[in-house]
Design an enzyme around this catalytic site. Structure first.
Site, PDB file in Angstrom:
ATOM      1  N   GLY A   1       0.714   5.942 -19.731  1.00  0.00           N
ATOM      2  CA  GLY A   1       0.009   6.005 -20.885  1.00  0.00           C
ATOM      3  C   GLY A   1      -0.425   4.365 -21.050  1.00  0.00           C
TER       4      GLY A   1
ATOM      5  N   GLU B   1      -4.283  -7.564  -6.624  1.00  0.00           N
ATOM      6  CA  GLU B   1      -3.026  -8.025  -6.895  1.00  0.00           C
ATOM      7  C   GLU B   1      -2.980  -9.106  -5.944  1.00  0.00           C
ATOM      8  OE1 GLU B   1      -0.244  -3.889  -7.219  1.00  0.00           O
ATOM      9  OE2 GLU B   1       0.059  -5.130  -5.569  1.00  0.00           O
TER      10      GLU B   1
ATOM     11  N   ARG C   1       0.898  -1.128  -0.026  1.00  0.00           N
ATOM     12  CA  ARG C   1       0.165  -0.118   0.016  1.00  0.00           C
ATOM     13  C   ARG C   1       0.855   1.279   0.030  1.00  0.00           C
ATOM     14  NH1 ARG C   1      -4.101   2.963  -1.446  1.00  0.00           N
ATOM     15  NH2 ARG C   1      -5.133   3.866   0.153  1.00  0.00           N
ATOM     16  N   GLY C   2       0.947   1.753  -1.043  1.00  0.00           N
ATOM     17  CA  GLY C   2       1.741   3.075  -1.343  1.00  0.00           C
ATOM     18  C   GLY C   2       1.801   4.096  -0.212  1.00  0.00           C
ATOM     19  N   GLU C   3       0.631   4.507   0.197  1.00  0.00           N
ATOM     20  CA  GLU C   3       0.326   5.627   1.130  1.00  0.00           C
ATOM     21  C   GLU C   3       1.062   5.213   2.550  1.00  0.00           C
ATOM     22  OE1 GLU C   3      -3.595   6.784   1.571  1.00  0.00           O
ATOM     23  OE2 GLU C   3      -3.789   7.234  -0.586  1.00  0.00           O
ATOM     24  N   ASP C   4       1.217   3.788   2.638  1.00  0.00           N
ATOM     25  CA  ASP C   4       1.610   3.458   3.914  1.00  0.00           C
ATOM     26  C   ASP C   4       2.961   3.215   4.100  1.00  0.00           C
ATOM     27  OD1 ASP C   4      -0.928   2.962   4.932  1.00  0.00           O
ATOM     28  OD2 ASP C   4      -1.027   0.827   4.550  1.00  0.00           O
ATOM     29  N   THR C   5       3.817   2.752   3.108  1.00  0.00           N
ATOM     30  CA  THR C   5       5.145   2.409   3.055  1.00  0.00           C
ATOM     31  C   THR C   5       6.114   2.541   1.851  1.00  0.00           C
ATOM     32  OG1 THR C   5       4.862  -0.039   1.687  1.00  0.00           O
ATOM     33  CG2 THR C   5       4.418   0.285   4.205  1.00  0.00           C
ATOM     34  N   ARG C   6       5.280   3.287   1.192  1.00  0.00           N
ATOM     35  CA  ARG C   6       6.325   3.459  -0.403  1.00  0.00           C
ATOM     36  C   ARG C   6       7.475   4.440   0.231  1.00  0.00           C
ATOM     37  NH1 ARG C   6       4.717   3.600  -5.344  1.00  0.00           N
ATOM     38  NH2 ARG C   6       2.701   3.749  -5.099  1.00  0.00           N
TER      39      ARG C   6
END
Length: 204
Positions: free
Chosen positions: A77, A111, A44-49
């Site tokens: 694209g 995913e 989850r990008g917002e948590d760990t990116r």
């Protein structure tokens, strides 16, 4: 910032970790999926990116592990869903970083469902990592996971089969042997191709 280092293992090791799961398959070489990456990272990008996953990704790349993450290898694209599916199916290993907000993302859940499908059909190795969350929260879908699924059940009430597929994938993934950072004295260890990747989340 995380501290990381690599320790080269013995060259006499019997086999690479990346070779796990394919030697006993009865499929012919031509029918096996073409591997395009060593590792697929699901997170989850917002948590760990910008913290743990970013450092893990860089450590793997520095160790020579060909690693896919969606923010730097998807051409602009392109259709994201098809690109991600191709990356999942073309990877030897999937590392799933479970965090408190993981289940709020339907994209992460899709995913995971595909990753667990590849584990069954393509002998893909799946390694769960529990980042600032108890594995039982994932397995039993408690706390933030329970809140996320309350929302999903309302939004997808006409397609509960999808929701149940996500729940099943979470249960199955959470029972696999992985890394629980809460019980490892904040030390995180991976072994790839006779190299170990160490990172200390408490320093991030």
């Amino acid at each position: 910032m995380a501290s990381m280092f690599f320790e080269t293992g013995s060259s006499s090791s019997s086999s690479s970790f990346f070779e796990t799961g394919s030697s006993s398959s009865s499929s012919s070489p031509s029918s096996l999926p073409r591997k395009t990456h060593d590792v697929f990272l699901s997170f989850r990008g917002e948590d760990t990116r910008r913290n743990f996953t970013d450092h893990l990704y860089n450590a793997l790349v520095q160790a020579g592990v060909h690693t896919f993450r969606d923010n730097d290898q998807l051409p602009r694209g392109e259709e994201i869903s098809s690109q991600l599916l191709e990356a999942i199916h073309g990877s030897k290993i999937s590392i799933v970083v479970f965090s408190k907000g993981y289940a709020t993302s339907t994209w992460c859940l899709e995913e995971l469902a595909n990753i667990m499908g590849c584990r069954k059909t393509k002998h893909q190795v799946v390694l769960p990592v529990f980042y600032d969350i108890d594995p039982s929260d994932v397995r039993k879908q408690k706390r933030t996971f329970a809140e996320a699924f309350q929302t999903h059940e309302q939004f997808f009430k006409e397609d509960m089969e999808k929701v149940n597929r996500w729940r099943k994938a979470l249960r199955e993934a959470s029972t696999l042997s992985g890394r629980d950072l809460n019980t490892m004295a904040n030390r995180y260890v991976f072994s790839f191709n006779n190299k170990s990747v160490f990172t200390n989340p408490s320093l991030i």
